[in-house]
Scaffold this motif. Structure first.
Motif, PDB file in Angstrom:
ATOM      1  N   ALA A  76      15.853   1.002  -0.027  1.00  0.00           N
ATOM      2  CA  ALA A  76      14.559   1.447  -0.542  1.00  0.00           C
ATOM      3  C   ALA A  76      13.752   2.175   0.524  1.00  0.00           C
ATOM      4  CB  ALA A  76      13.763   0.255  -1.058  1.00  0.00           C
ATOM      5  N   GLU A  77      13.145   3.293   0.133  1.00  0.00           N
ATOM      6  CA  GLU A  77      12.246   4.001   1.048  1.00  0.00           C
ATOM      7  C   GLU A  77      10.959   3.225   1.272  1.00  0.00           C
ATOM      8  OE1 GLU A  77      11.880   8.429   0.143  1.00  0.00           O
ATOM      9  OE2 GLU A  77      12.807   7.626  -1.686  1.00  0.00           O
ATOM     10  N   PHE A  78      10.532   2.513   0.248  1.00  0.00           N
ATOM     11  CA  PHE A  78       9.261   1.791   0.298  1.00  0.00           C
ATOM     12  C   PHE A  78       9.500   0.323  -0.045  1.00  0.00           C
ATOM     13  CE2 PHE A  78       8.518   6.200  -1.009  1.00  0.00           C
ATOM     14  CZ  PHE A  78       7.706   6.628   0.038  1.00  0.00           C
ATOM     15  N   PRO A  79      10.105  -0.424   0.884  1.00  0.00           N
ATOM     16  CA  PRO A  79      10.402  -1.830   0.610  1.00  0.00           C
ATOM     17  C   PRO A  79       9.173  -2.713   0.753  1.00  0.00           C
ATOM     18  CG  PRO A  79      11.075  -1.286   2.837  1.00  0.00           C
ATOM     19  CD  PRO A  79      10.582   0.002   2.216  1.00  0.00           C
ATOM     20  N   VAL A  80       9.083  -3.700  -0.122  1.00  0.00           N
ATOM     21  CA  VAL A  80       8.061  -4.744  -0.015  1.00  0.00           C
ATOM     22  C   VAL A  80       8.809  -6.067   0.140  1.00  0.00           C
ATOM     23  CG1 VAL A  80       6.201  -5.979  -1.177  1.00  0.00           C
ATOM     24  CG2 VAL A  80       6.376  -3.490  -1.398  1.00  0.00           C
ATOM     25  N   GLU A  81       8.617  -6.701   1.286  1.00  0.00           N
ATOM     26  CA  GLU A  81       9.297  -7.954   1.581  1.00  0.00           C
ATOM     27  C   GLU A  81       8.265  -9.074   1.677  1.00  0.00           C
ATOM     28  OE1 GLU A  81      12.977  -6.682   4.392  1.00  0.00           O
ATOM     29  OE2 GLU A  81      10.994  -6.100   5.119  1.00  0.00           O
ATOM     30  N   VAL A  82       8.250  -9.938   0.671  1.00  0.00           N
ATOM     31  CA  VAL A  82       7.345 -11.086   0.655  1.00  0.00           C
ATOM     32  C   VAL A  82       8.203 -12.330   0.896  1.00  0.00           C
ATOM     33  CG1 VAL A  82       5.612 -12.373  -0.634  1.00  0.00           C
ATOM     34  CG2 VAL A  82       5.860  -9.910  -1.005  1.00  0.00           C
ATOM     35  N   VAL A  83       8.186 -12.824   2.109  1.00  0.00           N
ATOM     36  CA  VAL A  83       9.076 -13.922   2.494  1.00  0.00           C
ATOM     37  C   VAL A  83       8.429 -15.249   2.113  1.00  0.00           C
ATOM     38  CG1 VAL A  83      10.349 -14.993   4.384  1.00  0.00           C
ATOM     39  CG2 VAL A  83       9.987 -12.508   4.365  1.00  0.00           C
ATOM     40  N   GLU A 120       0.830  -1.213   0.000  1.00  0.00           N
ATOM     41  CA  GLU A 120       0.000   0.000   0.000  1.00  0.00           C
ATOM     42  C   GLU A 120       0.860   1.258   0.000  1.00  0.00           C
ATOM     43  OE1 GLU A 120      -3.480   2.198   2.692  1.00  0.00           O
ATOM     44  OE2 GLU A 120      -2.800   0.182   3.208  1.00  0.00           O
ATOM     45  N   GLN A 121       1.890   1.265   0.812  1.00  0.00           N
ATOM     46  CA  GLN A 121       2.782   2.434   0.861  1.00  0.00           C
ATOM     47  C   GLN A 121       3.483   2.651  -0.475  1.00  0.00           C
ATOM     48  OE1 GLN A 121       5.462   2.047   4.180  1.00  0.00           O
ATOM     49  NE2 GLN A 121       3.840   2.316   5.700  1.00  0.00           N
ATOM     50  N   LEU A 122       3.895   1.557  -1.106  1.00  0.00           N
ATOM     51  CA  LEU A 122       4.562   1.676  -2.408  1.00  0.00           C
ATOM     52  C   LEU A 122       3.599   2.189  -3.472  1.00  0.00           C
ATOM     53  CD1 LEU A 122       6.995   1.285  -4.243  1.00  0.00           C
ATOM     54  CD2 LEU A 122       6.371  -1.140  -4.465  1.00  0.00           C
ATOM     55  N   VAL A 123       2.366   1.713  -3.455  1.00  0.00           N
ATOM     56  CA  VAL A 123       1.372   2.199  -4.413  1.00  0.00           C
ATOM     57  C   VAL A 123       1.116   3.682  -4.213  1.00  0.00           C
ATOM     58  CG1 VAL A 123      -1.064   2.085  -5.082  1.00  0.00           C
ATOM     59  CG2 VAL A 123       0.237  -0.032  -4.758  1.00  0.00           C
ATOM     60  N   GLU A 124       0.934   4.108  -2.975  1.00  0.00           N
ATOM     61  CA  GLU A 124       0.669   5.523  -2.701  1.00  0.00           C
ATOM     62  C   GLU A 124       1.825   6.395  -3.188  1.00  0.00           C
ATOM     63  OE1 GLU A 124      -2.019   6.893  -1.703  1.00  0.00           O
ATOM     64  OE2 GLU A 124      -3.179   5.168  -1.052  1.00  0.00           O
ATOM     65  N   ALA A 125       3.044   5.941  -2.953  1.00  0.00           N
ATOM     66  CA  ALA A 125       4.209   6.706  -3.403  1.00  0.00           C
ATOM     67  C   ALA A 125       4.265   6.767  -4.930  1.00  0.00           C
ATOM     68  CB  ALA A 125       5.489   6.069  -2.861  1.00  0.00           C
ATOM     69  N   THR A 126       3.914   5.667  -5.583  1.00  0.00           N
ATOM     70  CA  THR A 126       3.930   5.624  -7.047  1.00  0.00           C
ATOM     71  C   THR A 126       2.859   6.530  -7.634  1.00  0.00           C
ATOM     72  OG1 THR A 126       4.749   3.339  -6.954  1.00  0.00           O
ATOM     73  CG2 THR A 126       3.823   4.089  -9.040  1.00  0.00           C
ATOM     74  N   VAL A 127       1.674   6.478  -7.066  1.00  0.00           N
ATOM     75  CA  VAL A 127       0.583   7.343  -7.535  1.00  0.00           C
ATOM     76  C   VAL A 127       0.984   8.811  -7.410  1.00  0.00           C
ATOM     77  CG1 VAL A 127      -1.769   8.126  -7.044  1.00  0.00           C
ATOM     78  CG2 VAL A 127      -1.241   5.680  -7.054  1.00  0.00           C
ATOM     79  N   GLU A 128       1.575   9.147  -6.286  1.00  0.00           N
ATOM     80  CA  GLU A 128       1.985  10.540  -6.056  1.00  0.00           C
ATOM     81  C   GLU A 128       2.971  11.009  -7.119  1.00  0.00           C
ATOM     82  OE1 GLU A 128       4.503  13.094  -2.710  1.00  0.00           O
ATOM     83  OE2 GLU A 128       3.555  11.198  -2.136  1.00  0.00           O
ATOM     84  N   ARG A 129       3.960  10.171  -7.437  1.00  0.00           N
ATOM     85  CA  ARG A 129       4.969  10.559  -8.438  1.00  0.00           C
ATOM     86  C   ARG A 129       4.371  10.647  -9.835  1.00  0.00           C
ATOM     87  NH1 ARG A 129       6.615   9.690  -3.305  1.00  0.00           N
ATOM     88  NH2 ARG A 129       8.708  10.554  -3.003  1.00  0.00           N
TER      89      ARG A 129
END
Length: 267
Positions: A171-178, A44-53
Motif C-alpha cells: 500500500a502507498e498509504f498504509p494505516v497501521e493500528v497496532v 491523514e495521508q490516506l484521507v488526503e489521497a482519497t479526497v484527491e481521487r
C-alpha cells in the motif's frame, strides 16, 4: 510480529464471572482509541489521497475478508444515506462475494487473484483508490488485490493491526493500528475490528466533509428515507433559518433535501 495472534493476557476464561469478563473486555477496549491516535499521521495521508481521487472523479473501493470485509461493506453502505453520494462512489468488496457477508465462505480469503477479478467488474482505473482491510495484514485476497491495483496505476491504502505486514508493504498509504493481543486469543473481531471501524469512520467522514458534503456540522445531503431523518432535516432547517416546524416541513417536501431547501430559501 503478528501481535493480533499473540496469546491473550488472560486465561482460564471459562471459570470467570460475567462481571469479570465484561470488565476485562472493557479494559482492553480502552486501549484502542490510543492505538488509533498513534496512527493519525498515516490516516491523514490516506484521507488526503482519497479526497484527491474522488475530487478527480474517482471512487473508493474497500477489499477485505471476514470481519474486515464486512466492516468495509458497512462503511460503504452508510455513505449514500449519510452524505447523499451515489451508491457507486464508495464500494465494499468481500472475499467470497455477497454470501460471505452473512456466512463464512471457506478458503475465500486465500485466493490471491480474486480481489482483482472482483475489482475488475467495476472497470476500475487510475482515478480510483483501493483500500485493503486486514487485521492480520497477511490476507492473500487483500495482498493480491493491492498488488495488482498498484501495478495498474490505482492509488492504494490499507488498514491493518500489525506492524510491518505484507498488506502494508503493498500500500502507498498504509494505516497501521497496532492493537496487540486480543482478550480472546486471535479473535480480531474484538479490538482489531473496533480499531478498523474507528479508522473507517474517520476516513469517510473526513473525506466527505472535505468534499463539501457537510455544512457547518450538519448532514445537509442525507437521504430523507424515514421519519426520523425527515424530523432531523426539519430541525436543521428550523435551527438554520429560524423558522417553525410547519414552514420547515413545507420547504423540505418542496425541495427534497436540506441543502436544496437552504439554498432556495437563501437564494
Amino acid at each position: 510480529m503478528n501481535t493480533t495472534e499473540s496469546a491473550s493476557h488472560y486465561d482460564n476464561l471459562e471459570q470467570w464471572s460475567t462481571h469479570d469478563l465484561l470488565t476485562s473486555i472493557n479494559h482492553e477496549d480502552k486501549s484502542v482509541p490510543l492505538a488509533v491516535e498513534k496512527a493519525l499521521p498515516q490516516i491523514e495521508q490516506l484521507v488526503e489521497a482519497t479526497v484527491e481521487r474522488l475530487k478527480a472523479g474517482g471512487r473508493l473501493f474497500y477489499i477485505g475478508a471476514g470481519t474486515s470485509g464486512r466492516l468495509g461493506i458497512l462503511d460503504a453502505s452508510e455513505c449514500p444515506p449519510t452524505f447523499g453520494v451515489p451508491h457507486g462512489l464508495v464500494v465494499g468488496l468481500i472475499a467470497g462475494g455477497d454470501t460471505a457477508i452473512r456466512k463464512a465462505v471457506e478458503n475465500a480469503e486465500d485466493d490471491f487473484h480474486q480481489a482483482w477479478r472482483d475489482l475488475s467488474e467495476y472497470d476500475v482505473n487510475a482515478q480510483d483508490i483501493v483500500v485493503g482491510i486486514a487485521a492480520s495484514g497477511r490476507t492473500p485476497y487483500v495482498i493480491g488485490g493491492l498488488q495488482q491495483a498498484r501495478q495498474q496505476g490505482l492509488a492504494t491504502g490499507c488498514i491493518v493491526c500489525n506492524a510491518g505486514s505484507a498488506v502494508a508493504a503493498e500500500a502507498e498509504f498504509p494505516v497501521e493500528v497496532v492493537t496487540g493481543p486480543e482478550f480472546l486469543t486471535g479473535s480480531t473481531r474484538l479490538k482489531a475490528g473496533t480499531a478498523q471501524k474507528l479508522v473507517l469512520n474517520m476516513l469517510t467522514t473526513a473525506t466527505m466533509i472535505r468534499l463539501g458534503r457537510v455544512k457547518g456540522n450538519k448532514m445537509v445531503d442525507m437521504q430523507l428515507s424515514n421519519a426520523k431523518l425527515v424530523d432531523r432535516g426539519e430541525r436543521m432547517l428550523m435551527d438554520e433559518l429560524l423558522i417553525g416546524q410547519e414552514d420547515a416541513a413545507l420547504l423540505l417536501r418542496k425541495h427534497g433535501s436540506v441543502r436544496a431547501a437552504l439554498e432556495a430559501h437563501k437564494g
